[in-house]
Structures are given as structure tokens and as C-alpha cells.
Design a protein around this motif. Structure first.
Motif, PDB file in Angstrom:
ATOM      1  N   ALA A 151       0.853  -1.193   0.000  1.00 53.22           N
ATOM      2  CA  ALA A 151       0.000   0.000   0.000  1.00 53.22           C
ATOM      3  C   ALA A 151       0.890   1.245   0.000  1.00 53.22           C
ATOM      4  O   ALA A 151       1.199   1.819   1.048  1.00 53.22           O
ATOM      5  CB  ALA A 151      -0.919  -0.006   1.215  1.00 53.22           C
ATOM      6  N   TRP A 152       1.292   1.654  -1.178  1.00 51.13           N
ATOM      7  CA  TRP A 152       2.265   2.746  -1.301  1.00 51.13           C
ATOM      8  C   TRP A 152       1.733   4.083  -0.803  1.00 51.13           C
ATOM      9  O   TRP A 152       2.522   4.979  -0.480  1.00 51.13           O
ATOM     10  CB  TRP A 152       2.726   2.869  -2.752  1.00 51.13           C
ATOM     11  N   GLU A 153       0.418   4.229  -0.728  1.00 48.72           N
ATOM     12  CA  GLU A 153      -0.144   5.480  -0.220  1.00 48.72           C
ATOM     13  C   GLU A 153       0.199   5.695   1.248  1.00 48.72           C
ATOM     14  O   GLU A 153       0.058   6.811   1.767  1.00 48.72           O
ATOM     15  CB  GLU A 153      -1.661   5.522  -0.423  1.00 48.72           C
ATOM     16  N   ASN A 199      10.902  11.555   3.075  1.00 42.95           N
ATOM     17  CA  ASN A 199      10.978  13.000   3.323  1.00 42.95           C
ATOM     18  C   ASN A 199       9.591  13.592   3.554  1.00 42.95           C
ATOM     19  O   ASN A 199       9.282  14.703   3.109  1.00 42.95           O
ATOM     20  CB  ASN A 199      11.664  13.718   2.149  1.00 42.95           C
ATOM     21  N   GLY A 200       8.755  12.812   4.239  1.00 44.62           N
ATOM     22  CA  GLY A 200       7.435  13.297   4.618  1.00 44.62           C
ATOM     23  C   GLY A 200       6.377  13.240   3.532  1.00 44.62           C
ATOM     24  O   GLY A 200       5.252  13.702   3.760  1.00 44.62           O
ATOM     25  N   MET A 201       6.709  12.685   2.372  1.00 43.96           N
ATOM     26  CA  MET A 201       5.767  12.687   1.257  1.00 43.96           C
ATOM     27  C   MET A 201       5.674  11.302   0.628  1.00 43.96           C
ATOM     28  O   MET A 201       6.649  10.543   0.605  1.00 43.96           O
ATOM     29  CB  MET A 201       6.192  13.706   0.183  1.00 43.96           C
ATOM     30  N   THR A 202       4.497  10.973   0.104  1.00 45.63           N
ATOM     31  CA  THR A 202       4.356   9.754  -0.688  1.00 45.63           C
ATOM     32  C   THR A 202       4.897  10.023  -2.089  1.00 45.63           C
ATOM     33  O   THR A 202       5.092  11.176  -2.496  1.00 45.63           O
ATOM     34  CB  THR A 202       2.886   9.334  -0.803  1.00 45.63           C
ATOM     35  N   LEU A 236      -8.134   7.490  -2.484  1.00 43.41           N
ATOM     36  CA  LEU A 236      -6.700   7.344  -2.723  1.00 43.41           C
ATOM     37  C   LEU A 236      -6.215   8.517  -3.574  1.00 43.41           C
ATOM     38  O   LEU A 236      -7.020   9.259  -4.140  1.00 43.41           O
ATOM     39  CB  LEU A 236      -6.418   6.015  -3.428  1.00 43.41           C
ATOM     40  N   PRO A 237      -4.903   8.713  -3.677  1.00 49.50           N
ATOM     41  CA  PRO A 237      -4.387   9.825  -4.488  1.00 49.50           C
ATOM     42  C   PRO A 237      -4.961   9.810  -5.907  1.00 49.50           C
ATOM     43  O   PRO A 237      -5.145   8.742  -6.506  1.00 49.50           O
ATOM     44  CB  PRO A 237      -2.871   9.579  -4.487  1.00 49.50           C
TER      45      PRO A 237
END
Length: 252
Positions: free
Chosen positions: A126-128, A133-136, A164-165
Motif C-alpha cells: 500500500a504505497w499510499e 521526506n514526509g511525502m508519498t 486514494l491519491p
């Protein structure tokens, strides 16, 4: 691993994508528990594990029959190293992945192609929920299209409900144990990938229906974000084991 080799961009499906105007970059890692560092496919069925295309097809399967289960080659070794790095040094893995995506962005621009990245070539992460560095990766590369298959039913429903994104497209993957969930995903407007025996797949693509749902030929490319929702994505079995499957994973 060098940034320009992190993703595969020369698989048969990736080559098909270029004819459609896309650079298709796929991240292959050792599936499930094959790397010995945890399970990267927590929702895989027994049939899926026994036939995994990330282990038993393509270059990973270039082994004699007696070594197919336990043997190794350069492709398998590379995928094991990446899986172990992901589990043991997540930030270093993500640093390399981000550099790999950057290299693909540059290559796509050079070739005048759009970029489609598949983070899970043979895994179901689950890459989300993974940050660097604080970001997906979806936030880091907001103009890049990402796609994946998943057997995580709750995750797939989140995608169907637009949770989801926006630049991440999921296709639900049928197994011998989740057909009822597949029908629910179709009703929710999602697409479901189903592996059919080759001759049956040809017939169903011609007929255009499976269990009452429209069928789309998924072997034309890996650009799943271009598929219509509410469709069955028909795929052919890949690898020696899948072509001989009798577990129910491959529909016959």
C-alpha cells in the motif's frame, strides 16, 4: 542499484505501451515471502502464490523445471535484494525509488512520452502509506500517473470511493478465493483483472461478457488507468505453471 535500472521499461507490456504514447515503468521485487524478510503480498491466495508471475514467468523463470521452485538467477536475486532493502532500510529503498522515478521522468520527456509507473510489479504494498521526506511518491510526483493491481479488498473499495491519491489507479485482481468481492468491486465501479485460459479469454473478448459484465482485453498493454470502470480485464496466463494451473486461479 543505479537509478536508470530500478524500474523495468522493456517488458513486452511496457513496449506495447510506447506504441500508445506512454513509457511504462514497473518495479519488480521478490513477491510474498520469497525474500525471507516478511510478506509483501498479504492478501495473496494459495493459487496466486503458487503461480506468481514475478517469480514463475519471464526472466525470473529462466530455470530448468527441476530448479523452478528453489533455483536462483540474476533476475530473482535482484528482486530479492530490492525486497530486503525495502523491509530492512525503507528510507534508502525510497531514496533509490525516487531517483528511479526521476530517471524515468527524464526518459519519458526525452522520448516525448507520458509516464506511467507501476510500483507493485509482483507485490501488493500500500504505497499510499509509505513516505520519504514526509511525502508519498504520489505527492512527490503529482504529474506522474501510477497504476497497480491489488487483492486488498478494503483498499480497492477506498479507490472506488475516491479516497486514494488522484494519480494512483488500482485494478482489483481475482483469485480462486475472492470472486464475491470481485463482483462487489464491479458494482462499485471498479475494474477487475481475471486470468483466463487462453482460448477462453479469446472467446470472452469476442463475446464481450463474463458473468454479465463487459470484458476488456488487458493484454493489449499495462496501462490500466485507461481501462473503463465496471469492466472485467481479461488476462492470459503467464509462465509454465500458470498455463497448467488447476487451482481455480486461472478460469477455465
Amino acid at each position: 542499484m543505479s537509478s536508470d535500472r530500478f524500474f523495468s521499461v522493456d517488458s513486452p507490456k511496457a513496449i506495447k505501451a510506447q506504441a500508445l504514447g506512454w513509457l511504462n515503468a514497473i518495479n519488480y521485487m521478490a513477491p510474498a515471502s520469497t525474500a525471507g524478510v516478511g510478506n509483501l503480498c498479504p492478501h495473496a491466495s494459495p493459487g496466486c502464490l503458487a503461480l506468481c508471475l514475478g517469480w514463475y514467468s519471464g526472466q525470473a523463470a529462466m530455470l530448468s523445471n527441476d530448479k523452478l521452485e528453489t533455483g536462483s538467477n540474476a533476475t530473482r536475486n535482484s528482486r530479492v535484494r530490492k525486497a530486503r532493502l525495502f523491509m530492512q532500510d525503507r528510507q534508502e529503498f525510497m531514496r533509490q525509488m525516487v531517483r528511479g522515478i526521476e530517471a524515468c521522468v527524464h526518459k519519458a520527456n526525452r522520448l516525448d512520452l507520458d509516464l506511467c509507473v507501476r510500483p507493485n510489479g509482483a507485490t501488493d504494498i500500500a504505497w499510499e502509506g509509505v513516505r520519504y521526506n514526509g511525502m508519498t511518491i504520489f505527492e512527490t510526483f503529482p504529474t506522474v500517473q501510477f497504476v497497480d493491481y491489488t487483492k486488498n479488498y478494503k483498499r480497492m473499495l477506498r479507490f472506488c470511493n475516491h479516497m486514494l491519491p488522484k494519480n494512483y489507479h488500482l485494478t482489483f485482481s481475482r483469485s480462486e478465493t475472492n470472486e464475491a468481492e470481485c463482483l462487489n468491486v464491479l458494482r462499485a465501479g471498479g475494474a477487475v483483472a481475471v486470468v483466463f485460459e487462453a482460448s477462453l479469454k479469446r472467446d470472452l473478448v469476442d463475446i464481450g461478457r463474463w458473468q454479465g459484465w463487459p470484458v476488456f482485453d488487458g493484454d493489449k498493454s499495462d496501462l490500466r488507468h485507461l481501462d473503463p470502470g465496471g469492466h472485467v480485464i481479461a488476462l492470459s496466463p503467464k509462465g509454465r505453471k500458470a498455463k497448467a494451473d488447476a487451482s481455480g486461479f486461472v478460469v477455465r
